[in-house]
Design an enzyme around this catalytic site. Structure first.
Site, mmCIF file in Angstrom:
data_model
loop_
_atom_site.group_PDB
_atom_site.id
_atom_site.type_symbol
_atom_site.label_atom_id
_atom_site.label_comp_id
_atom_site.label_asym_id
_atom_site.label_seq_id
_atom_site.Cartn_x
_atom_site.Cartn_y
_atom_site.Cartn_z
ATOM 1 N N TRP A 11 17.058 2.735 53.017
ATOM 2 C CA TRP A 11 17.928 3.418 54.000
ATOM 3 C C TRP A 11 19.300 3.748 53.423
ATOM 4 C CZ3 TRP A 11 17.304 0.552 59.410
ATOM 5 C CH2 TRP A 11 15.989 0.733 59.860
ATOM 6 N N LYS A 12 19.592 3.212 52.231
ATOM 7 C CA LYS A 12 20.907 3.416 51.598
ATOM 8 C C LYS A 12 22.026 3.048 52.579
ATOM 9 C CE LYS A 12 18.830 6.661 48.458
ATOM 10 N NZ LYS A 12 18.949 7.799 47.566
ATOM 11 N N GLU A 97 22.321 4.779 42.006
ATOM 12 C CA GLU A 97 23.568 5.014 42.751
ATOM 13 C C GLU A 97 24.554 3.863 42.535
ATOM 14 O OE1 GLU A 97 21.730 5.893 46.519
ATOM 15 O OE2 GLU A 97 21.135 7.856 45.768
ATOM 16 N N GLY A 238 13.898 7.459 49.862
ATOM 17 C CA GLY A 238 15.243 7.449 50.435
ATOM 18 C C GLY A 238 15.286 8.313 51.683
ATOM 19 N N GLY A 239 15.739 9.559 51.521
ATOM 20 C CA GLY A 239 15.954 10.477 52.638
ATOM 21 C C GLY A 239 14.817 10.521 53.646
HETATM 22 P P1 PGA Z 1 15.309 10.198 47.876
HETATM 23 O O1 PGA Z 1 15.920 8.841 47.293
HETATM 24 O O2 PGA Z 1 13.931 9.900 48.368
HETATM 25 O O3 PGA Z 1 16.262 10.613 48.965
HETATM 26 O O4 PGA Z 1 15.283 11.181 46.743
HETATM 27 C C1 PGA Z 1 15.157 7.944 46.556
HETATM 28 C C2 PGA Z 1 15.992 6.777 46.123
HETATM 29 O O5 PGA Z 1 17.160 6.963 45.759
HETATM 30 O O6 PGA Z 1 15.535 5.618 46.144
#
Ligand code: PGA
Length: 260
Positions: A11-12, A97, A238-239
């Site tokens: 979910w970041k 990140e 992620g997204g």
């Molecule tokens: P993303 O991110 O699916 O939004 O490209 C993947 C991740 O950073 O783990």
């Protein structure tokens, strides 16, 4: 025993409120229902992990990072012991990140990995090249170095019992809609396993047992191919994990192909 496919939802830094996080858990729960052959791992921000603990859920939970000491004068850090106490099973370590925005080095990743393993968390180690390294043809060199340093002086026996995963996440593919071809992804999957074989030459079970996942712009259209065309054992998402109908479609698609 057939290994489960691992789908990790990262979910970041989302969402921004407790209420929204609760809603996200509610909808995710109804989207994923019972999944026999898939291990779903939800990785919310640290502060929402207590909500996860109070939920009846078929998913597992993970953190997006961890510190290398269990307690002490380390302002702002969250320790492996704290995560265990919250019922966390998995932890993402070395996400690009964090490497890029916070200066996390391969050496720090190594310390985090050791601490996670010692505390019986299941690590998901992220590796991947950036656009510049890819253009220069240095992707394999970068990934080899990331793996060698991250795994330096780590006991094979600890990896073996930890359901250890490595997520190949090309930095240029994260949140970008650009992805490597399935052939390139398969080549990288084989390369990572070869590096593991060299690092743990005496303990073949470690290199054979590691789960290799793909991450970077995964969606419901490409998810099945990123597993079944590449030899990967799972996905780091992620997204699309925040878009619940899309996440539900991804889980449904993989479920259809693994229900036997
Ligand atoms: P993303 O991110 O699916 O939004 O490209 C993947 C991740 O950073 O783990």
């Amino acid at each position: 025993m057939v290994k489960k496919i691992i789908i990790v939802a990262n979910w970041k830094c989302n969402p921004t409120t407790f209420e929204e996080a609760k809603r996200l858990f509610d909808v995710t729960r109804s989207e994923i229902k019972k999944t026999e052959n898939i291990e779903i791992v939800i990785c919310p921000p640290f502060i929402f992990l207590p909500i996860a603990k109070s939920y009846e859920f078929s998913a597992k939970f993970g953190a997006q990072d961890v510190f290398w000491e269990n307690r002490g004068a380390y302002t702002g850090e969250i320790s492996p012991a704290m995560l265990k106490d919250l019922g966390c099973e998995y932890v993402i370590i070395g996400h690009s990140e964090r490497r890029n925005n916070l200066g996390e080095t391969n050496q720090m990743v190594n310390k985090k990995l050791k601490a996670a393993l010692k505390n019986h968390l299941k690590p998901i180690l992220c590796v991947g090249e950036n656009q510049d390294e890819r253009t220069k043809g240095e992707a394999e060199k970068v990934i080899k170095e990331q793996l060698e340093t991250a795994l330096f002086s780590i006991k094979a026996s600890l990896l073996e019992i930890s359901n250890f995963s490595i997520a190949y996440e090309p930095v240029w593919a994260i949140g970008s809609d650009a992805t490597p071809s399935f052939d390139e992804t398969m080549t990288m999957q084989i390369f990572i396993r070869q590096v593991m074989r060299k690092l743990f030459s005496k303990e073949a079970r470690v290199s054979n047992g590691v789960n290799i996942l793909y991450g970077g712009s995964v969606n419901s259209k490409n998810c099945a191919d990123f597993i079944f065309e590449t030899g990967m054992q799972g996905l780091l998402i992620g997204g699309a994990s925040l878009n619940l109908s899309e996440f539900g479609r991804i889980v449904k698609r993989i479920k259809e192909l693994t229900d036997y």
